[in-house]
Design a protein around this motif. Structure first.
Motif, PDB file in Angstrom:
ATOM      1  N   PRO A  84       0.831  -1.203   0.000  1.00 32.10           N
ATOM      2  CA  PRO A  84       0.000   0.000   0.000  1.00 32.10           C
ATOM      3  C   PRO A  84       0.868   1.257   0.000  1.00 32.10           C
ATOM      4  CG  PRO A  84       0.153  -0.864   2.229  1.00 32.10           C
ATOM      5  CD  PRO A  84       0.898  -1.835   1.347  1.00 32.10           C
ATOM      6  N   GLN A  85       0.324   2.341  -0.502  1.00 31.55           N
ATOM      7  CA  GLN A  85       1.001   3.640  -0.483  1.00 31.55           C
ATOM      8  C   GLN A  85       0.220   4.560   0.436  1.00 31.55           C
ATOM      9  OE1 GLN A  85       1.301   5.565  -4.299  1.00 31.55           O
ATOM     10  NE2 GLN A  85       2.547   7.249  -3.524  1.00 31.55           N
ATOM     11  N   ILE A  86       0.841   4.961   1.535  1.00 34.75           N
ATOM     12  CA  ILE A  86       0.172   5.791   2.535  1.00 34.75           C
ATOM     13  C   ILE A  86       0.510   7.254   2.269  1.00 34.75           C
ATOM     14  CG2 ILE A  86      -0.115   6.237   5.009  1.00 34.75           C
ATOM     15  CD1 ILE A  86       0.920   3.337   5.450  1.00 34.75           C
ATOM     16  N   HIS A  87      -0.497   8.073   2.098  1.00 37.94           N
ATOM     17  CA  HIS A  87      -0.304   9.480   1.773  1.00 37.94           C
ATOM     18  C   HIS A  87      -0.305  10.326   3.051  1.00 37.94           C
ATOM     19  CE1 HIS A  87      -0.873   8.398  -2.430  1.00 37.94           C
ATOM     20  NE2 HIS A  87      -1.973   7.742  -2.067  1.00 37.94           N
ATOM     21  N   PRO A  88       0.248  11.538   2.986  1.00 34.79           N
ATOM     22  CA  PRO A  88       0.312  12.397   4.188  1.00 34.79           C
ATOM     23  C   PRO A  88      -1.055  12.693   4.792  1.00 34.79           C
ATOM     24  CG  PRO A  88       1.785  13.226   2.484  1.00 34.79           C
ATOM     25  CD  PRO A  88       0.987  12.133   1.850  1.00 34.79           C
ATOM     26  N   ASP A  89      -2.113  12.688   3.992  1.00 33.79           N
ATOM     27  CA  ASP A  89      -3.447  12.990   4.516  1.00 33.79           C
ATOM     28  C   ASP A  89      -4.153  11.747   5.061  1.00 33.79           C
ATOM     29  OD1 ASP A  89      -3.958  11.634   2.201  1.00 33.79           O
ATOM     30  OD2 ASP A  89      -5.258  13.165   1.310  1.00 33.79           O
ATOM     31  N   LYS A  90      -3.388  10.625   5.202  1.00 32.92           N
ATOM     32  CA  LYS A  90      -3.895   9.345   5.738  1.00 32.92           C
ATOM     33  C   LYS A  90      -4.785   8.609   4.747  1.00 32.92           C
ATOM     34  CE  LYS A  90      -1.722  10.633   9.378  1.00 32.92           C
ATOM     35  NZ  LYS A  90      -0.311  10.233   9.505  1.00 32.92           N
ATOM     36  N   LYS A  91      -4.855   9.069   3.506  1.00 30.51           N
ATOM     37  CA  LYS A  91      -5.474   8.246   2.484  1.00 30.51           C
ATOM     38  C   LYS A  91      -4.464   7.174   2.064  1.00 30.51           C
ATOM     39  CE  LYS A  91      -8.704  11.691   0.673  1.00 30.51           C
ATOM     40  NZ  LYS A  91      -9.161  12.444  -0.524  1.00 30.51           N
ATOM     41  N   VAL A  92      -4.986   6.068   1.571  1.00 31.16           N
ATOM     42  CA  VAL A  92      -4.119   4.939   1.225  1.00 31.16           C
ATOM     43  C   VAL A  92      -4.483   4.430  -0.170  1.00 31.16           C
ATOM     44  CG1 VAL A  92      -3.232   2.691   1.939  1.00 31.16           C
ATOM     45  CG2 VAL A  92      -4.100   4.283   3.675  1.00 31.16           C
ATOM     46  N   THR A  93      -3.467   4.260  -1.003  1.00 35.45           N
ATOM     47  CA  THR A  93      -3.662   3.694  -2.331  1.00 35.45           C
ATOM     48  C   THR A  93      -3.194   2.239  -2.334  1.00 35.45           C
ATOM     49  OG1 THR A  93      -3.382   5.833  -3.434  1.00 35.45           O
ATOM     50  CG2 THR A  93      -3.050   3.851  -4.771  1.00 35.45           C
ATOM     51  N   TYR A  94      -4.060   1.376  -2.824  1.00 34.11           N
ATOM     52  CA  TYR A  94      -3.749  -0.050  -2.954  1.00 34.11           C
ATOM     53  C   TYR A  94      -3.665  -0.391  -4.429  1.00 34.11           C
ATOM     54  CZ  TYR A  94      -5.064  -0.361   1.956  1.00 34.11           C
ATOM     55  OH  TYR A  94      -5.139  -0.180   3.317  1.00 34.11           O
ATOM     56  N   PRO A 100      -9.577   9.421   4.195  1.00 39.08           N
ATOM     57  CA  PRO A 100      -8.516   9.109   5.160  1.00 39.08           C
ATOM     58  C   PRO A 100      -8.926   8.051   6.178  1.00 39.08           C
ATOM     59  CG  PRO A 100      -9.486  11.249   5.629  1.00 39.08           C
ATOM     60  CD  PRO A 100     -10.074  10.813   4.330  1.00 39.08           C
ATOM     61  N   VAL A 101      -7.918   7.306   6.649  1.00 38.70           N
ATOM     62  CA  VAL A 101      -8.120   6.185   7.563  1.00 38.70           C
ATOM     63  C   VAL A 101      -7.511   6.526   8.920  1.00 38.70           C
ATOM     64  CG1 VAL A 101      -7.721   3.731   7.950  1.00 38.70           C
ATOM     65  CG2 VAL A 101      -8.009   4.589   5.613  1.00 38.70           C
ATOM     66  N   LYS A 102      -8.248   6.217   9.981  1.00 38.08           N
ATOM     67  CA  LYS A 102      -7.752   6.450  11.332  1.00 38.08           C
ATOM     68  C   LYS A 102      -6.454   5.678  11.549  1.00 38.08           C
ATOM     69  CE  LYS A 102      -8.957   5.779  16.209  1.00 38.08           C
ATOM     70  NZ  LYS A 102      -9.968   5.223  17.148  1.00 38.08           N
ATOM     71  N   VAL A 141      -1.545  -3.227   6.960  1.00 40.69           N
ATOM     72  CA  VAL A 141      -1.143  -1.855   6.686  1.00 40.69           C
ATOM     73  C   VAL A 141      -1.063  -1.116   8.018  1.00 40.69           C
ATOM     74  CG1 VAL A 141      -3.545  -1.124   6.256  1.00 40.69           C
ATOM     75  CG2 VAL A 141      -1.629   0.255   5.400  1.00 40.69           C
ATOM     76  N   ASP A 142       0.053  -0.438   8.230  1.00 37.26           N
ATOM     77  CA  ASP A 142       0.284   0.320   9.466  1.00 37.26           C
ATOM     78  C   ASP A 142       0.255   1.804   9.106  1.00 37.26           C
ATOM     79  OD1 ASP A 142       1.055   1.403  11.861  1.00 37.26           O
ATOM     80  OD2 ASP A 142       2.877   0.212  12.077  1.00 37.26           O
ATOM     81  N   ILE A 143      -0.847   2.457   9.476  1.00 36.29           N
ATOM     82  CA  ILE A 143      -1.014   3.875   9.166  1.00 36.29           C
ATOM     83  C   ILE A 143      -0.544   4.688  10.361  1.00 36.29           C
ATOM     84  CG2 ILE A 143      -2.692   5.660   8.549  1.00 36.29           C
ATOM     85  CD1 ILE A 143      -4.382   3.337   7.352  1.00 36.29           C
ATOM     86  N   PRO A 144       0.532   5.436  10.223  1.00 36.82           N
ATOM     87  CA  PRO A 144       1.107   6.133  11.376  1.00 36.82           C
ATOM     88  C   PRO A 144       0.283   7.347  11.779  1.00 36.82           C
ATOM     89  CG  PRO A 144       2.307   6.707   9.386  1.00 36.82           C
ATOM     90  CD  PRO A 144       1.305   5.667   8.983  1.00 36.82           C
ATOM     91  N   GLY A 145       0.339   7.684  13.057  1.00 35.49           N
ATOM     92  CA  GLY A 145      -0.319   8.880  13.543  1.00 35.49           C
ATOM     93  C   GLY A 145       0.583  10.092  13.387  1.00 35.49           C
TER      94      GLY A 145
END
Length: 386
Positions: free
Chosen positions: A35-45, A82-84, A118-122
């Motif tokens: 996955p590609q995690i964007h700065p706004d917490k959106k994620v592209t798969y 965006p994802v929490k 997928v690990d979405i950082p805070g």
């Protein structure tokens, strides 16, 4: 002249080898980043499947599968959020078949289908994040188990464990749920990083964490060449209780002695804790209630025992509540308000309350997820051995 010929022959052989090696390799498609995690917490798969007719994303943060769009190069993609921030399992559904994300090396350890993670950082690092703090070590151990089999453990030792050979530590035995392996608390629950961070902040005492595999029958079958037995029908069925007893015997008679022989541990009940999620929570309760001389700290995450089972098997726990309250330094119960075990867990807490058995509880939002287990571990780790 001979040297030049030999050099040319060597170069020719190298070129032939490279050509043969290249021809033997499978064809390579375009580079896929997922996955590609964007700065706004959106994620592209993204998923490469030129011949697929339909590809969907199935993720725990979505209510249902999300359709992906096919690009000209045969790569399917979708951007969500965006994802929490948190760690989530996900997979792709390709023409009706669930598959892992081949572009992602992080996966969910499981007896069955292994989802990707997928690990979405805070914006502020979460408690399970890798931080610039002293880190403990994680080891894989094998021990002599039941019926001549070899059991497996993941063991966390806290920062500084190897620096002072005279120091001994309390131990937290931490068990995963149904279909989880001994790696799940490590790779999904991030128990090691949570403890590293809490210890660095002075919020938790340094401790050893032992993470066993909870499905003894499956391991016996695997090592003896038989088929893996189906999971019991019902959490309180005769088969489920019998398997919990097998786990209890293995933990008490084999795991504890192995750990206490091979690690520097403080070997008394006040320096032993036991906890678990889902099936591991049920194993925790049954093991603790049957071995009150072994554990002073009991943590049940998204689990319960029914009043019927308490009355048939664990009367001493509530008939002499004052003694139980003295024996247990912490009795913790936590569950999510959307958990499918929420109602049964509340019933369990109400039963204990009516019998004057003391416990601490935490009811969170959310369901039966590993996102919640990290919250429960974080809260209880700060209370243990104090």
């Amino acid at each position: 002249m001979q040297i030049k010929i030999a050099s040319r022959l060597l170069l020719l052989l190298i070129m032939l080898f490279i050509s043969s090696y290249a021809m033997s390799q499978p064809p390579r498609g375009p580079l896929v980043v997922s996955p590609q995690i964007h700065p706004d917490k959106k994620v592209t798969y993204r998923y490469q499947a030129p011949s697929a007719k339909e590809v969907k994303l199935s993720a725990q943060f979505e209510k249902g599968p999300v359709a992906m769009t096919k690009e000209a190069n045969g790569i399917w993609s979708v951007t969500v959020g965006p994802v929490k921030p948190d760690i989530y399992p996900y997979n792709f559904v390709v023409d009706g078949i669930s598959v892992m994300d081949p572009a992602n090396v992080a996966f969910f350890p499981n007896e069955r289908f292994k989802a990707s993670l997928v690990d979405i950082p805070g914006d502020t690092p979460l408690i399970h994040a890798l931080k610039d703090v002293p880190h403990g070590a994680v080891s894989y151990e094998y021990y002599p188990s039941v019926t001549g089999t070899t059991g497996s453990l993941v063991v966390y030792t806290p920062p500084g464990y190897d620096k002072d050979a005279s120091k001994k530590y309390p131990v937290f035995y931490l068990i995963g749920g149904t279909t989880d392996t001994e790696e799940t608390w490590f790779k999904v629950g991030r128990a090691n990083l949570i403890l590293d961070n809490l210890i660095a902040e002075g919020k938790a005492k340094p401790m050893i964490i032992v993470m066993p595999y909870g499905n003894i029958e499956a391991r016996i079958a695997e090592e003896k060449g038989g088929p893996k037995p189906a999971d019991p029908m019902g959490r309180e069925s005769e088969e489920a209780v019998s398997r919990a007893k097998t786990f209890e015997a293995d933990l008490v008679k084999n795991v504890l002695p192995y750990i206490e022989k091979n690690y520097r541990t403080v070997n008394n009940k006040d320096n032993r804790a036991i906890g678990g999620f889902s099936r591991g929570g049920g194993q925790t309760l049954r093991t603790a209630f049957s071995n009150m001389d072994k554990f002073s700290w009991v943590c049940s995450y998204s689990a319960y025992l029914s009043p019927k089972e308490m009355e048939s098997s664990y009367k001493p726990i509530y008939e002499n509540a004052s003694r139980t309250n003295q024996q247990l330094k912490l009795f913790w119960i936590s569950v999510g308000n959307e958990d499918f075990l929420y109602k049964s867990t509340v019933e369990f807490m109400d039963f204990l309350k009516a019998k004057n058995v003391n416990y601490k509880s935490l009811v969170t939002d959310g369901g039966h997820t590993w996102m919640n287990t990290k919250v429960y571990l974080t809260q209880t780790a700060q209370l243990l051995f104090k």
